[in-house]
Design a protein around this motif. Sequence first.
Motif, PDB file in Angstrom:
ATOM      1  N   TRP A   8       0.793   7.884   4.887  1.00 47.81           N
ATOM      2  CA  TRP A   8       2.070   8.373   4.775  1.00 47.81           C
ATOM      3  C   TRP A   8       3.171   7.090   4.811  1.00 47.81           C
ATOM      4  CZ3 TRP A   8       3.161  13.270   8.471  1.00 47.81           C
ATOM      5  CH2 TRP A   8       2.306  14.221   7.994  1.00 47.81           C
ATOM      6  N   LYS A   9       2.403   6.027   5.076  1.00 53.77           N
ATOM      7  CA  LYS A   9       3.256   4.808   5.445  1.00 53.77           C
ATOM      8  C   LYS A   9       4.460   5.005   6.051  1.00 53.77           C
ATOM      9  CE  LYS A   9       1.564   3.468   0.599  1.00 53.77           C
ATOM     10  NZ  LYS A   9       1.782   2.574  -0.165  1.00 53.77           N
ATOM     11  N   MET A  10       5.515   4.479   5.956  1.00 48.63           N
ATOM     12  CA  MET A  10       6.880   4.453   6.746  1.00 48.63           C
ATOM     13  C   MET A  10       7.858   5.711   5.800  1.00 48.63           C
ATOM     14  SD  MET A  10       8.974   1.616   8.252  1.00 48.63           S
ATOM     15  CE  MET A  10      10.244   1.179   7.090  1.00 48.63           C
ATOM     16  N   GLY A  36      -6.213  -3.756   7.901  1.00 46.74           N
ATOM     17  CA  GLY A  36      -5.818  -4.284   6.616  1.00 46.74           C
ATOM     18  C   GLY A  36      -5.364  -3.879   5.300  1.00 46.74           C
ATOM     19  N   HIS A  37      -4.464  -2.725   5.392  1.00 47.76           N
ATOM     20  CA  HIS A  37      -3.939  -2.274   4.278  1.00 47.76           C
ATOM     21  C   HIS A  37      -3.089  -3.516   3.618  1.00 47.76           C
ATOM     22  CE1 HIS A  37      -1.125  -0.146   1.714  1.00 47.76           C
ATOM     23  NE2 HIS A  37      -2.034   0.938   1.816  1.00 47.76           N
ATOM     24  N   SER A  38      -3.016  -3.366   2.138  1.00 45.78           N
ATOM     25  CA  SER A  38      -2.163  -4.861   1.637  1.00 45.78           C
ATOM     26  C   SER A  38      -1.254  -4.894   1.939  1.00 45.78           C
ATOM     27  CB  SER A  38      -2.628  -4.344   0.159  1.00 45.78           C
ATOM     28  OG  SER A  38      -1.377  -3.766  -0.170  1.00 45.78           O
ATOM     29  N   TYR A  89     -11.541   0.389  -0.940  1.00 47.94           N
ATOM     30  CA  TYR A  89     -11.347  -0.463  -2.209  1.00 47.94           C
ATOM     31  C   TYR A  89      -9.782  -0.297  -2.810  1.00 47.94           C
ATOM     32  CZ  TYR A  89     -10.973  -3.098  -6.726  1.00 47.94           C
ATOM     33  OH  TYR A  89     -10.431  -3.871  -7.537  1.00 47.94           O
ATOM     34  N   GLU A  90      -8.845  -1.180  -2.639  1.00 53.48           N
ATOM     35  CA  GLU A  90      -7.300  -0.912  -3.164  1.00 53.48           C
ATOM     36  C   GLU A  90      -6.756  -2.141  -3.716  1.00 53.48           C
ATOM     37  OE1 GLU A  90      -5.317   2.265  -0.886  1.00 53.48           O
ATOM     38  OE2 GLU A  90      -5.090   0.715   0.558  1.00 53.48           O
ATOM     39  N   PRO A  91      -7.045  -2.299  -4.857  1.00 49.46           N
ATOM     40  CA  PRO A  91      -6.467  -3.278  -5.709  1.00 49.46           C
ATOM     41  C   PRO A  91      -4.947  -3.418  -5.595  1.00 49.46           C
ATOM     42  CG  PRO A  91      -7.537  -1.656  -7.373  1.00 49.46           C
ATOM     43  CD  PRO A  91      -7.807  -1.315  -6.089  1.00 49.46           C
ATOM     44  N   ILE A 129      -1.471  -0.364  -6.138  1.00 51.15           N
ATOM     45  CA  ILE A 129      -0.908   0.495  -4.874  1.00 51.15           C
ATOM     46  C   ILE A 129       0.531   0.562  -5.311  1.00 51.15           C
ATOM     47  CG2 ILE A 129      -0.308   0.490  -2.678  1.00 51.15           C
ATOM     48  CD1 ILE A 129      -2.961  -1.283  -2.022  1.00 51.15           C
ATOM     49  N   GLY A 130       0.839   1.700  -5.418  1.00 50.13           N
ATOM     50  CA  GLY A 130       2.329   2.372  -5.591  1.00 50.13           C
ATOM     51  C   GLY A 130       3.117   2.055  -6.755  1.00 50.13           C
ATOM     52  N   THR A 131       2.157   1.522  -7.803  1.00 46.18           N
ATOM     53  CA  THR A 131       2.780   1.095  -9.277  1.00 46.18           C
ATOM     54  C   THR A 131       2.516   2.137 -10.204  1.00 46.18           C
ATOM     55  OG1 THR A 131       0.403  -0.029  -9.613  1.00 46.18           O
ATOM     56  CG2 THR A 131       2.031  -1.329  -8.509  1.00 46.18           C
ATOM     57  N   GLY A 168      -8.397   3.322  -3.461  1.00 46.07           N
ATOM     58  CA  GLY A 168      -6.989   3.541  -3.302  1.00 46.07           C
ATOM     59  C   GLY A 168      -6.097   2.702  -4.305  1.00 46.07           C
ATOM     60  N   GLY A 169      -5.077   3.312  -4.870  1.00 42.12           N
ATOM     61  CA  GLY A 169      -4.216   2.695  -5.744  1.00 42.12           C
ATOM     62  C   GLY A 169      -4.026   3.707  -6.787  1.00 42.12           C
ATOM     63  N   SER A 170      -2.716   4.325  -6.592  1.00 43.82           N
ATOM     64  CA  SER A 170      -2.067   5.306  -7.720  1.00 43.82           C
ATOM     65  C   SER A 170      -2.998   6.406  -7.833  1.00 43.82           C
ATOM     66  CB  SER A 170      -1.675   4.519  -9.015  1.00 43.82           C
ATOM     67  OG  SER A 170      -0.649   3.608  -8.654  1.00 43.82           O
ATOM     68  N   VAL A 171      -3.580   7.050  -7.054  1.00 49.00           N
ATOM     69  CA  VAL A 171      -4.472   8.177  -7.293  1.00 49.00           C
ATOM     70  C   VAL A 171      -3.546   9.381  -7.248  1.00 49.00           C
ATOM     71  CG1 VAL A 171      -6.217   9.477  -6.385  1.00 49.00           C
ATOM     72  CG2 VAL A 171      -6.566   7.148  -6.313  1.00 49.00           C
ATOM     73  N   ILE A 223      -4.955   7.750  -0.424  1.00 51.62           N
ATOM     74  CA  ILE A 223      -3.803   8.135  -1.281  1.00 51.62           C
ATOM     75  C   ILE A 223      -2.476   7.733  -0.498  1.00 51.62           C
ATOM     76  CG2 ILE A 223      -2.842  10.345  -2.441  1.00 51.62           C
ATOM     77  CD1 ILE A 223      -6.038   9.580  -2.790  1.00 51.62           C
ATOM     78  N   GLY A 224      -1.531   7.102  -1.323  1.00 52.27           N
ATOM     79  CA  GLY A 224      -0.110   6.875  -0.584  1.00 52.27           C
ATOM     80  C   GLY A 224       0.679   7.981  -0.927  1.00 52.27           C
ATOM     81  N   GLY A 225       1.477   7.493  -2.031  1.00 50.36           N
ATOM     82  CA  GLY A 225       2.561   8.360  -2.727  1.00 50.36           C
ATOM     83  C   GLY A 225       2.219   9.890  -2.851  1.00 50.36           C
ATOM     84  N   ALA A 226       1.226  10.187  -3.310  1.00 50.71           N
ATOM     85  CA  ALA A 226       0.787  11.413  -3.619  1.00 50.71           C
ATOM     86  C   ALA A 226       0.463  12.434  -2.453  1.00 50.71           C
ATOM     87  CB  ALA A 226      -0.252  11.640  -4.694  1.00 50.71           C
TER      88      ALA A 226
HETATM   89  C1  PEP Z   1      -1.995   3.190  -0.166  1.00 53.27           C
HETATM   90  O1  PEP Z   1      -0.866   3.165   0.268  1.00 53.27           O
HETATM   91  O2  PEP Z   1      -3.136   3.114   0.332  1.00 53.27           O
HETATM   92  C2  PEP Z   1      -1.934   3.647  -1.760  1.00 53.27           C
HETATM   93  C3  PEP Z   1      -3.063   3.797  -2.265  1.00 53.27           C
HETATM   94  O3  PEP Z   1      -0.787   4.038  -2.458  1.00 53.27           O
HETATM   95  P1  PEP Z   1      -0.524   4.612  -3.576  1.00 53.27           P
HETATM   96  O4  PEP Z   1      -1.555   5.930  -3.830  1.00 53.27           O
HETATM   97  O5  PEP Z   1       0.930   5.071  -3.526  1.00 53.27           O
HETATM   98  O6  PEP Z   1      -0.762   3.825  -4.910  1.00 53.27           O
END
Ligand code: PEP
Length: 260
Positions: free
Chosen positions: A12-14, A98-100, A170-172, A176-178, A215-218, A237-240
């Motif tokens: 959920w991040k912040m 180690g989240h980016s 693995y989160e390029p 992430i969030g792009t 991870g990365g815009s899934v 998963i971040g945003g979703a």
């Molecule tokens: C994340 O925060 O780890 C992430 C993958 O974000 P998003 O799904 O929004 O790219």
Amino acid sequence: MANRQPLIGGNWKMNLSPADARGPCSALLDGLDAGLLAKCGVSLFPPFPYLSQISDLTAGSGVSIGGQDVSAHENGAYTGQTSASMLLEVGCTSTLVGHSERRHGLGESDSVLNAKVLVAMKAGLDVMLCVGETLDERESGQSEAIVLQQLQEGLQGVSINDLGRLTIAYEPVWAIGTGRNATPGDAQSMHQSIRADLGKQYDDGSANGVRILYGGSVKPDNAEAIFAQPDVDGGLIGGASLQSEDFLDIVRAAVATVDS
Ligand code: PEP
């Protein structure tokens, strides 16, 4: 996918107010039936102040919760930090390391991250170690070297007996969030390299047991193709994860790869 059960983590991040956090969480729990949870692990990583509340809400549901970070120290004069034992106290079973947004955004080094991995595992937490290259590193052909270096340095001193506590994400960074995700083929290729490297560091049998998430815009519309890759064991998963219906669809996509 060998015998690895997929795992979907929601970072959920912040985001979300305490009141706003209850809604998506309850809706998620309503949508997650025992059939889904028998085939796919689900973990939530809420902001620290909401951990107790979300722990109460998820108790007995089969959904686990974790910290978005953990201190490299066991206790003491470390203002603003949260220890592994504190996370355990409020019901966490795991932590991200180690989240980016910490590695690159806050400049956390591989040696600091390694200390966090060791302290968290020693305390009894599962660790999701995040690795990934920046866009510059990808464009200059260094992706694999960078990711494997993060992996090797992050796991210094982790014994083979503790690999059961480890998940790799693995989160390029450029994804992430792009809205720009790795292709399923690119994800598979990096996951295969990560698994091969774990095999060299430990042994192939142990490496085959470690879950490697992408991870990365899934999103619901790209999840299944990525998760269907043989070395991809679900996603972070971040945003979703903030939209319960989208998050549920992503869990269903992971289950579909088990069913197919
Ligand atoms: C994340 O925060 O780890 C992430 C993958 O974000 P998003 O799904 O929004 O790219």
